[in-house]
Design an enzyme around this catalytic site. Structure first.
Site, PDB file in Angstrom:
ATOM      1  N   GLU A  48      21.205 -71.803  22.038  1.00  0.00           N
ATOM      2  CA  GLU A  48      21.264 -70.442  22.576  1.00  0.00           C
ATOM      3  C   GLU A  48      21.769 -69.446  21.534  1.00  0.00           C
ATOM      4  O   GLU A  48      21.287 -68.308  21.469  1.00  0.00           O
ATOM      5  CB  GLU A  48      22.144 -70.400  23.826  1.00  0.00           C
ATOM      6  CG  GLU A  48      21.549 -71.109  25.035  1.00  0.00           C
ATOM      7  CD  GLU A  48      20.257 -70.473  25.511  1.00  0.00           C
ATOM      8  OE1 GLU A  48      19.987 -69.312  25.169  1.00  0.00           O
ATOM      9  OE2 GLU A  48      19.492 -71.149  26.228  1.00  0.00           O
ATOM     10  N   THR A  54      16.070 -64.300  17.427  1.00  0.00           N
ATOM     11  CA  THR A  54      15.235 -65.165  16.598  1.00  0.00           C
ATOM     12  C   THR A  54      14.192 -65.870  17.459  1.00  0.00           C
ATOM     13  O   THR A  54      14.496 -66.322  18.562  1.00  0.00           O
ATOM     14  CB  THR A  54      16.096 -66.223  15.871  1.00  0.00           C
ATOM     15  OG1 THR A  54      17.219 -65.580  15.254  1.00  0.00           O
ATOM     16  CG2 THR A  54      15.289 -66.929  14.802  1.00  0.00           C
ATOM     17  N   TYR A 131      25.493 -63.680  28.644  1.00  0.00           N
ATOM     18  CA  TYR A 131      24.227 -64.422  28.660  1.00  0.00           C
ATOM     19  C   TYR A 131      24.428 -65.877  28.249  1.00  0.00           C
ATOM     20  O   TYR A 131      23.987 -66.796  28.951  1.00  0.00           O
ATOM     21  CB  TYR A 131      23.188 -63.774  27.740  1.00  0.00           C
ATOM     22  CG  TYR A 131      22.025 -64.704  27.494  1.00  0.00           C
ATOM     23  CD1 TYR A 131      21.051 -64.877  28.471  1.00  0.00           C
ATOM     24  CD2 TYR A 131      21.940 -65.472  26.331  1.00  0.00           C
ATOM     25  CE1 TYR A 131      20.006 -65.776  28.285  1.00  0.00           C
ATOM     26  CE2 TYR A 131      20.906 -66.367  26.140  1.00  0.00           C
ATOM     27  CZ  TYR A 131      19.943 -66.518  27.122  1.00  0.00           C
ATOM     28  OH  TYR A 131      18.934 -67.420  26.950  1.00  0.00           O
ATOM     29  N   ASP A 149      19.024 -61.970  29.635  1.00  0.00           N
ATOM     30  CA  ASP A 149      18.709 -61.411  28.326  1.00  0.00           C
ATOM     31  C   ASP A 149      17.540 -60.455  28.471  1.00  0.00           C
ATOM     32  O   ASP A 149      17.150 -60.089  29.588  1.00  0.00           O
ATOM     33  CB  ASP A 149      18.413 -62.528  27.320  1.00  0.00           C
ATOM     34  CG  ASP A 149      17.143 -63.303  27.662  1.00  0.00           C
ATOM     35  OD1 ASP A 149      16.537 -63.055  28.735  1.00  0.00           O
ATOM     36  OD2 ASP A 149      16.737 -64.156  26.845  1.00  0.00           O
ATOM     37  N   CYS A 210      -0.701 -61.094  34.005  1.00  0.00           N
ATOM     38  CA  CYS A 210      -0.359 -61.104  35.425  1.00  0.00           C
ATOM     39  C   CYS A 210      -1.226 -62.061  36.236  1.00  0.00           C
ATOM     40  O   CYS A 210      -0.761 -62.633  37.236  1.00  0.00           O
ATOM     41  CB  CYS A 210      -0.455 -59.698  36.001  1.00  0.00           C
ATOM     42  SG  CYS A 210       0.733 -58.538  35.274  1.00  0.00           S
ATOM     43  N   CYS A 213       0.387 -65.390  36.372  1.00  0.00           N
ATOM     44  CA  CYS A 213       1.796 -65.413  36.754  1.00  0.00           C
ATOM     45  C   CYS A 213       2.004 -66.166  38.071  1.00  0.00           C
ATOM     46  O   CYS A 213       1.338 -65.877  39.072  1.00  0.00           O
ATOM     47  CB  CYS A 213       2.318 -63.986  36.881  1.00  0.00           C
ATOM     48  SG  CYS A 213       4.073 -63.912  37.306  1.00  0.00           S
TER      49      CYS A 213
END
Length: 390
Positions: A48, A54, A131, A149, A210, A213
Protein backbone atom coordinates in the site's frame (compact mmCIF):
# COMPACT_ATOMS: atom_id res chain seq x y z
CA UNK A 1 -36.72 12.66 4.51
CA UNK A 2 -35.48 16.16 3.75
CA UNK A 3 -31.80 16.40 2.71
CA UNK A 4 -31.47 12.63 2.77
CA UNK A 5 -28.28 11.47 1.10
CA UNK A 6 -28.64 8.97 -1.80
CA UNK A 7 -26.92 6.15 0.09
CA UNK A 8 -29.28 6.66 3.03
CA UNK A 9 -32.22 5.95 0.73
CA UNK A 10 -31.01 2.44 -0.04
CA UNK A 11 -33.16 -0.28 1.52
CA UNK A 12 -31.61 -3.23 3.30
CA UNK A 13 -32.50 -5.39 0.30
CA UNK A 14 -30.82 -2.99 -2.13
CA UNK A 15 -27.70 -2.85 0.00
CA UNK A 16 -27.44 -6.61 0.29
CA UNK A 17 -28.02 -7.06 -3.43
CA UNK A 18 -25.35 -4.47 -4.22
CA UNK A 19 -22.79 -6.13 -1.94
CA UNK A 20 -23.55 -9.59 -3.32
CA UNK A 21 -23.20 -8.48 -6.94
CA UNK A 22 -20.04 -6.50 -6.25
CA UNK A 23 -18.21 -9.24 -4.31
CA UNK A 24 -19.23 -11.84 -6.92
CA UNK A 25 -17.67 -9.67 -9.63
CA UNK A 26 -14.50 -9.26 -7.56
CA UNK A 27 -14.14 -12.99 -7.03
CA UNK A 28 -14.39 -13.50 -10.77
CA UNK A 29 -12.24 -10.57 -11.96
CA UNK A 30 -9.79 -9.69 -9.18
CA UNK A 31 -6.24 -8.97 -10.20
CA UNK A 32 -3.56 -11.55 -9.41
CA UNK A 33 -1.13 -9.46 -7.37
CA UNK A 34 1.78 -10.72 -5.24
CA UNK A 35 0.60 -9.01 -2.06
CA UNK A 36 -2.77 -10.74 -2.33
CA UNK A 37 -1.45 -14.29 -1.90
CA UNK A 38 -2.17 -14.16 1.83
CA UNK A 39 -3.38 -11.78 4.55
CA UNK A 40 0.06 -10.99 6.00
CA UNK A 41 -0.30 -7.40 7.30
CA UNK A 42 3.38 -6.68 6.62
CA UNK A 43 3.03 -7.54 2.90
CA UNK A 44 -0.17 -5.52 2.67
CA UNK A 45 1.42 -2.53 4.40
CA UNK A 46 4.49 -2.48 2.13
CA UNK A 47 2.37 -2.79 -1.01
CA UNK A 48 0.00 0.00 0.00
CA UNK A 49 2.86 2.41 0.70
CA UNK A 50 4.51 1.55 -2.62
CA UNK A 51 1.24 2.02 -4.49
CA UNK A 52 0.88 5.62 -3.31
CA UNK A 53 1.41 7.85 -6.36
CA UNK A 54 2.72 4.83 -8.32
CA UNK A 55 1.20 2.48 -10.90
CA UNK A 56 0.64 -1.18 -10.05
CA UNK A 57 2.73 -2.39 -13.00
CA UNK A 58 5.66 -0.31 -11.79
CA UNK A 59 5.39 -1.48 -8.20
CA UNK A 60 5.45 -5.26 -8.74
CA UNK A 61 9.18 -5.68 -9.42
CA UNK A 62 10.07 -3.26 -6.63
CA UNK A 63 7.82 -5.18 -4.28
CA UNK A 64 9.49 -8.52 -5.01
CA UNK A 65 12.95 -7.05 -4.43
CA UNK A 66 11.90 -5.23 -1.27
CA UNK A 67 10.40 -8.37 0.26
CA UNK A 68 13.51 -10.34 -0.67
CA UNK A 69 15.80 -7.82 0.98
CA UNK A 70 13.56 -7.09 3.98
CA UNK A 71 11.34 -10.16 4.49
CA UNK A 72 10.22 -9.25 8.01
CA UNK A 73 9.37 -6.19 10.07
CA UNK A 74 12.54 -6.82 12.10
CA UNK A 75 14.67 -6.85 8.95
CA UNK A 76 13.15 -3.56 7.84
CA UNK A 77 13.66 -1.96 11.26
CA UNK A 78 17.36 -2.87 11.12
CA UNK A 79 17.90 -2.02 7.45
CA UNK A 80 20.92 0.18 6.59
CA UNK A 81 19.65 3.47 5.17
CA UNK A 82 21.66 3.15 1.96
CA UNK A 83 20.29 -0.33 1.24
CA UNK A 84 16.74 0.80 2.04
CA UNK A 85 16.96 3.73 -0.37
CA UNK A 86 18.60 1.51 -2.99
CA UNK A 87 15.60 -0.83 -2.78
CA UNK A 88 13.37 2.21 -3.36
CA UNK A 89 15.54 3.77 -6.09
CA UNK A 90 13.35 4.97 -8.95
CA UNK A 91 10.02 4.83 -7.09
CA UNK A 92 10.28 8.45 -5.97
CA UNK A 93 8.76 10.11 -2.89
CA UNK A 94 11.62 8.71 -0.82
CA UNK A 95 10.14 9.87 2.46
CA UNK A 96 7.85 6.85 2.10
CA UNK A 97 10.83 4.49 2.48
CA UNK A 98 12.25 6.41 5.41
CA UNK A 99 8.87 6.41 7.15
CA UNK A 100 8.57 2.64 6.62
CA UNK A 101 11.76 2.06 8.58
CA UNK A 102 10.67 4.40 11.39
CA UNK A 103 7.29 2.65 11.57
CA UNK A 104 8.99 -0.77 11.63
CA UNK A 105 11.09 0.41 14.57
CA UNK A 106 7.91 1.59 16.29
CA UNK A 107 6.37 -1.86 15.81
CA UNK A 108 9.45 -3.55 17.27
CA UNK A 109 9.59 -1.31 20.35
CA UNK A 110 5.94 -0.47 21.01
CA UNK A 111 4.04 -3.51 19.69
CA UNK A 112 6.42 -6.41 20.42
CA UNK A 113 7.30 -6.82 16.77
CA UNK A 114 3.70 -7.48 15.69
CA UNK A 115 1.61 -5.25 13.44
CA UNK A 116 -1.02 -3.52 15.60
CA UNK A 117 -4.56 -4.73 14.95
CA UNK A 118 -6.79 -1.73 15.66
CA UNK A 119 -7.25 1.28 13.41
CA UNK A 120 -6.21 3.72 16.14
CA UNK A 121 -2.97 1.83 16.79
CA UNK A 122 -2.21 1.37 13.09
CA UNK A 123 -2.67 5.12 12.64
CA UNK A 124 0.05 5.73 15.24
CA UNK A 125 2.68 4.36 12.88
CA UNK A 126 4.84 6.83 10.97
CA UNK A 127 3.63 7.49 7.43
CA UNK A 128 0.25 5.78 7.81
CA UNK A 129 -2.83 7.88 7.16
CA UNK A 130 -6.54 7.05 7.02
CA UNK A 131 -6.40 5.26 3.66
CA UNK A 132 -3.47 2.97 4.48
CA UNK A 133 -4.86 2.22 7.93
CA UNK A 134 -8.19 1.32 6.37
CA UNK A 135 -6.52 -0.93 3.80
CA UNK A 136 -4.39 -2.78 6.36
CA UNK A 137 -7.21 -3.02 8.91
CA UNK A 138 -9.83 -4.27 6.47
CA UNK A 139 -7.69 -6.66 4.40
CA UNK A 140 -5.46 -8.13 7.11
CA UNK A 141 -7.80 -8.01 10.12
CA UNK A 142 -11.28 -7.80 8.53
CA UNK A 143 -12.11 -4.54 10.28
CA UNK A 144 -15.14 -2.83 8.66
CA UNK A 145 -13.08 0.25 7.78
CA UNK A 146 -13.16 1.95 4.37
CA UNK A 147 -9.93 2.58 2.44
CA UNK A 148 -10.65 5.81 0.61
CA UNK A 149 -8.26 6.96 -2.11
CA UNK A 150 -8.74 8.70 -5.45
CA UNK A 151 -10.05 5.56 -7.13
CA UNK A 152 -12.66 5.00 -4.44
CA UNK A 153 -13.79 8.63 -4.39
CA UNK A 154 -14.24 8.52 -8.15
CA UNK A 155 -16.37 5.37 -7.98
CA UNK A 156 -18.47 6.58 -5.08
CA UNK A 157 -18.95 10.07 -6.52
CA UNK A 158 -20.39 8.55 -9.70
CA UNK A 159 -22.38 5.91 -7.84
CA UNK A 160 -24.25 8.57 -5.82
CA UNK A 161 -23.63 11.73 -7.91
CA UNK A 162 -21.68 13.37 -5.10
CA UNK A 163 -20.76 16.99 -5.84
CA UNK A 164 -18.14 17.31 -3.10
CA UNK A 165 -14.76 18.43 -4.44
CA UNK A 166 -12.39 15.49 -4.00
CA UNK A 167 -9.40 17.85 -3.97
CA UNK A 168 -10.58 19.29 -0.64
CA UNK A 169 -9.73 17.46 2.58
CA UNK A 170 -13.08 18.50 4.04
CA UNK A 171 -14.88 16.37 1.45
CA UNK A 172 -13.46 13.16 2.85
CA UNK A 173 -16.15 12.88 5.52
CA UNK A 174 -18.83 12.79 2.80
CA UNK A 175 -17.18 9.80 1.15
CA UNK A 176 -16.56 8.17 4.52
CA UNK A 177 -20.28 8.42 5.32
CA UNK A 178 -21.17 6.76 2.03
CA UNK A 179 -18.54 4.03 2.39
CA UNK A 180 -19.47 3.18 5.97
CA UNK A 181 -23.02 2.68 4.71
CA UNK A 182 -22.23 0.42 1.76
CA UNK A 183 -19.13 -1.53 2.87
CA UNK A 184 -19.67 -5.27 3.25
CA UNK A 185 -19.03 -5.79 6.96
CA UNK A 186 -18.62 -9.52 6.50
CA UNK A 187 -15.91 -9.05 3.85
CA UNK A 188 -14.54 -5.50 4.19
CA UNK A 189 -11.11 -6.34 2.77
CA UNK A 190 -12.53 -7.85 -0.39
CA UNK A 191 -14.97 -4.95 -0.70
CA UNK A 192 -12.20 -2.35 -0.50
CA UNK A 193 -10.06 -4.24 -3.00
CA UNK A 194 -13.05 -4.56 -5.31
CA UNK A 195 -13.38 -0.78 -5.17
CA UNK A 196 -9.70 -0.41 -6.05
CA UNK A 197 -9.95 -2.81 -8.99
CA UNK A 198 -13.15 -1.26 -10.29
CA UNK A 199 -11.64 2.23 -10.23
CA UNK A 200 -8.48 1.01 -11.92
CA UNK A 201 -9.98 -1.08 -14.71
CA UNK A 202 -13.53 0.13 -15.37
CA UNK A 203 -14.52 3.33 -13.56
CA UNK A 204 -11.51 5.17 -14.97
CA UNK A 205 -10.96 8.96 -14.86
CA UNK A 206 -11.84 9.33 -18.53
CA UNK A 207 -13.95 7.09 -20.80
CA UNK A 208 -15.30 4.82 -18.06
CA UNK A 209 -16.38 1.39 -19.31
CA UNK A 210 -19.90 1.63 -17.93
CA UNK A 211 -21.25 -1.20 -20.07
CA UNK A 212 -18.84 -3.57 -18.31
CA UNK A 213 -19.52 -2.26 -14.81
CA UNK A 214 -20.93 -4.79 -12.33
CA UNK A 215 -22.76 -2.07 -10.36
CA UNK A 216 -24.21 -0.04 -13.22
CA UNK A 217 -27.79 -0.80 -12.15
CA UNK A 218 -27.11 0.94 -8.82
CA UNK A 219 -25.18 3.90 -10.27
CA UNK A 220 -26.99 7.23 -10.43
CA UNK A 221 -24.56 8.80 -12.89
CA UNK A 222 -25.01 5.84 -15.25
CA UNK A 223 -28.80 6.17 -15.02
CA UNK A 224 -28.62 9.92 -15.69
CA UNK A 225 -25.71 9.77 -18.16
CA UNK A 226 -23.67 12.15 -16.01
CA UNK A 227 -20.55 9.99 -15.61
CA UNK A 228 -18.28 12.62 -17.07
CA UNK A 229 -19.43 15.19 -14.51
CA UNK A 230 -17.85 13.22 -11.67
CA UNK A 231 -15.78 13.38 -9.67
CA UNK A 232 -15.74 17.11 -9.04
CA UNK A 233 -12.13 18.18 -8.67
CA UNK A 234 -10.42 21.55 -8.75
CA UNK A 235 -7.22 21.68 -10.77
CA UNK A 236 -3.89 21.29 -9.05
CA UNK A 237 -1.51 24.22 -8.99
CA UNK A 238 1.09 23.96 -11.71
CA UNK A 239 4.48 22.82 -10.36
CA UNK A 240 6.98 25.64 -9.96
CA UNK A 241 9.77 25.66 -12.56
CA UNK A 242 13.30 25.52 -11.11
CA UNK A 243 16.39 25.73 -13.31
CA UNK A 244 19.78 24.07 -12.83
CA UNK A 245 22.99 23.37 -14.66
CA UNK A 246 24.37 19.89 -14.17
CA UNK A 247 28.03 18.92 -14.50
CA UNK A 248 29.14 15.44 -15.50
CA UNK A 249 32.84 15.66 -14.63
CA UNK A 250 35.31 12.87 -15.48
CA UNK A 251 38.94 12.56 -14.38
CA UNK A 252 41.92 10.85 -16.01
CA UNK A 253 41.13 7.64 -14.12
CA UNK A 254 37.72 7.61 -15.84
CA UNK A 255 35.96 8.29 -12.57
CA UNK A 256 33.01 10.65 -12.22
CA UNK A 257 32.35 13.20 -9.50
CA UNK A 258 29.25 12.59 -7.39
CA UNK A 259 27.79 14.75 -4.64
CA UNK A 260 25.65 13.53 -1.78
CA UNK A 261 22.63 15.65 -0.92
CA UNK A 262 22.07 16.86 2.63
CA UNK A 263 20.29 14.90 5.34
CA UNK A 264 17.08 16.92 5.01
CA UNK A 265 14.94 18.22 2.19
CA UNK A 266 14.34 16.99 -1.34
CA UNK A 267 16.31 13.84 -2.31
CA UNK A 268 17.97 13.72 1.12
CA UNK A 269 21.17 11.62 1.33
CA UNK A 270 21.02 10.69 -2.37
CA UNK A 271 23.85 11.00 -4.91
CA UNK A 272 23.86 13.21 -8.01
CA UNK A 273 26.28 14.72 -10.46
CA UNK A 274 26.93 18.28 -9.24
CA UNK A 275 24.03 20.64 -9.95
CA UNK A 276 23.74 24.36 -9.40
CA UNK A 277 20.59 26.46 -9.46
CA UNK A 278 20.50 29.31 -11.97
CA UNK A 279 17.92 31.84 -13.05
CA UNK A 280 15.64 31.15 -15.97
CA UNK A 281 17.48 33.86 -17.93
CA UNK A 282 20.88 32.25 -17.28
CA UNK A 283 19.48 28.86 -18.25
CA UNK A 284 18.09 30.14 -21.55
CA UNK A 285 21.33 32.01 -22.30
CA UNK A 286 23.33 28.83 -21.84
CA UNK A 287 20.91 26.94 -24.08
CA UNK A 288 21.34 29.56 -26.80
CA UNK A 289 25.07 30.27 -26.72
CA UNK A 290 26.76 26.89 -26.41
CA UNK A 291 27.73 25.32 -29.73
CA UNK A 292 25.62 22.38 -30.86
CA UNK A 293 27.27 21.48 -34.18
CA UNK A 294 29.93 19.27 -32.62
CA UNK A 295 28.13 15.94 -32.18
CA UNK A 296 31.00 13.96 -30.62
CA UNK A 297 32.34 14.18 -27.10
CA UNK A 298 35.77 15.83 -27.13
CA UNK A 299 38.08 13.54 -25.18
CA UNK A 300 41.25 15.59 -25.49
CA UNK A 301 42.15 17.06 -22.11
CA UNK A 302 43.74 20.04 -23.85
CA UNK A 303 40.50 20.97 -25.58
CA UNK A 304 39.65 24.57 -24.78
CA UNK A 305 36.13 25.55 -23.75
CA UNK A 306 34.24 27.77 -26.18
CA UNK A 307 31.83 30.08 -24.38
CA UNK A 308 30.21 33.28 -25.63
CA UNK A 309 31.51 36.27 -23.70
CA UNK A 310 28.13 37.09 -22.20
CA UNK A 311 27.55 33.51 -21.01
CA UNK A 312 28.04 32.95 -17.26
CA UNK A 313 30.81 30.62 -16.17
CA UNK A 314 29.94 27.03 -15.43
CA UNK A 315 30.44 25.98 -11.81
CA UNK A 316 32.94 28.46 -10.43
CA UNK A 317 33.97 25.90 -7.79
CA UNK A 318 35.44 23.64 -10.49
CA UNK A 319 38.29 25.83 -11.75
CA UNK A 320 40.38 23.09 -13.39
CA UNK A 321 37.64 21.54 -15.49
CA UNK A 322 37.63 21.82 -19.28
CA UNK A 323 34.04 21.76 -20.47
CA UNK A 324 32.74 20.14 -23.63
CA UNK A 325 31.91 22.73 -26.29
CA UNK A 326 28.18 22.06 -26.11
CA UNK A 327 25.61 20.88 -23.62
CA UNK A 328 24.63 17.22 -23.63
CA UNK A 329 20.99 18.25 -23.51
CA UNK A 330 18.28 18.97 -21.01
CA UNK A 331 16.50 16.69 -18.58
CA UNK A 332 13.30 17.51 -16.74
CA UNK A 333 11.73 15.91 -13.72
CA UNK A 334 8.46 16.74 -12.00
CA UNK A 335 8.09 16.44 -8.26
CA UNK A 336 4.71 17.04 -6.65
CA UNK A 337 5.29 20.81 -6.38
CA UNK A 338 8.41 21.48 -8.45
CA UNK A 339 9.54 20.91 -12.02
CA UNK A 340 13.30 20.67 -12.36
CA UNK A 341 14.98 21.68 -15.62
CA UNK A 342 18.64 20.58 -15.75
CA UNK A 343 20.91 21.64 -18.62
CA UNK A 344 23.70 19.07 -18.58
CA UNK A 345 27.36 19.68 -19.46
CA UNK A 346 30.29 17.29 -19.74
CA UNK A 347 33.71 18.32 -18.42
CA UNK A 348 37.18 16.87 -17.89
CA UNK A 349 39.11 17.38 -14.65
CA UNK A 350 42.61 18.48 -15.74
CA UNK A 351 44.23 19.58 -12.50
CA UNK A 352 44.34 18.62 -8.84
CA UNK A 353 41.21 16.85 -7.68
CA UNK A 354 39.92 18.82 -4.72
CA UNK A 355 36.69 17.45 -3.31
CA UNK A 356 34.41 18.47 -0.49
CA UNK A 357 33.27 16.12 2.27
CA UNK A 358 30.09 15.30 0.38
CA UNK A 359 31.87 14.54 -2.92
CA UNK A 360 33.47 11.35 -4.23
CA UNK A 361 35.11 10.19 -7.46
CA UNK A 362 33.38 6.98 -8.55
CA UNK A 363 33.90 4.53 -11.39
CA UNK A 364 30.76 3.71 -13.43
CA UNK A 365 31.06 0.05 -12.41
CA UNK A 366 30.44 1.14 -8.81
CA UNK A 367 27.38 3.29 -9.53
CA UNK A 368 25.15 0.38 -8.50
CA UNK A 369 26.34 0.85 -4.92
CA UNK A 370 24.93 4.37 -4.74
CA UNK A 371 21.34 5.54 -4.47
CA UNK A 372 20.46 7.59 -7.55
CA UNK A 373 17.20 9.55 -7.81
CA UNK A 374 15.43 9.90 -11.16
CA UNK A 375 17.10 13.22 -12.15
CA UNK A 376 20.52 11.57 -11.74
CA UNK A 377 19.45 8.55 -13.77
CA UNK A 378 18.23 10.83 -16.55
CA UNK A 379 21.52 12.76 -16.61
CA UNK A 380 23.43 9.49 -16.77
CA UNK A 381 21.24 8.36 -19.67
CA UNK A 382 22.23 11.51 -21.61
CA UNK A 383 25.91 10.67 -21.16
CA UNK A 384 25.40 7.06 -22.25
CA UNK A 385 23.65 8.19 -25.43
CA UNK A 386 26.58 10.45 -26.28
CA UNK A 387 29.09 7.70 -25.58
CA UNK A 388 27.25 5.43 -28.00
CA UNK A 389 27.86 7.98 -30.78
CA UNK A 390 31.64 7.59 -30.55
Amino acid sequence: MKNEQPWEAWSTETLQSFQTDFIAWYEQEKRNLPWRVNLDPYRIWISEIMLQQTRVDTVIDYYYRFMEWFPTIKALAEAPDDKLLKAWEGLGYYSRARNLKIAAQQIMTEFNGQMPQTIDEIRQLKGIGPYTAGAIGSIAFQLPEPAIDGNVMRVVSRLFEIDADIAKASSRKVFEAAMYKIIDRARPGDFNQAMMDLGSAICTPTSPKCEECPIQSYCLSYQHNTMNNYPVKTKKLKPKDVYYIGGIIENKAQEFLLEQRGTAGLLANMWLFPIEEVTKEQFELLQKNWEKENQQLMLDFNEEPLVAEETPDLFEEFEQVVWQKRSLGEVTHIFSHLKWHILVFYGRQTGVEQTAENQRWIKPADFANFVFPKPQQKMLDLLKKEQQKR
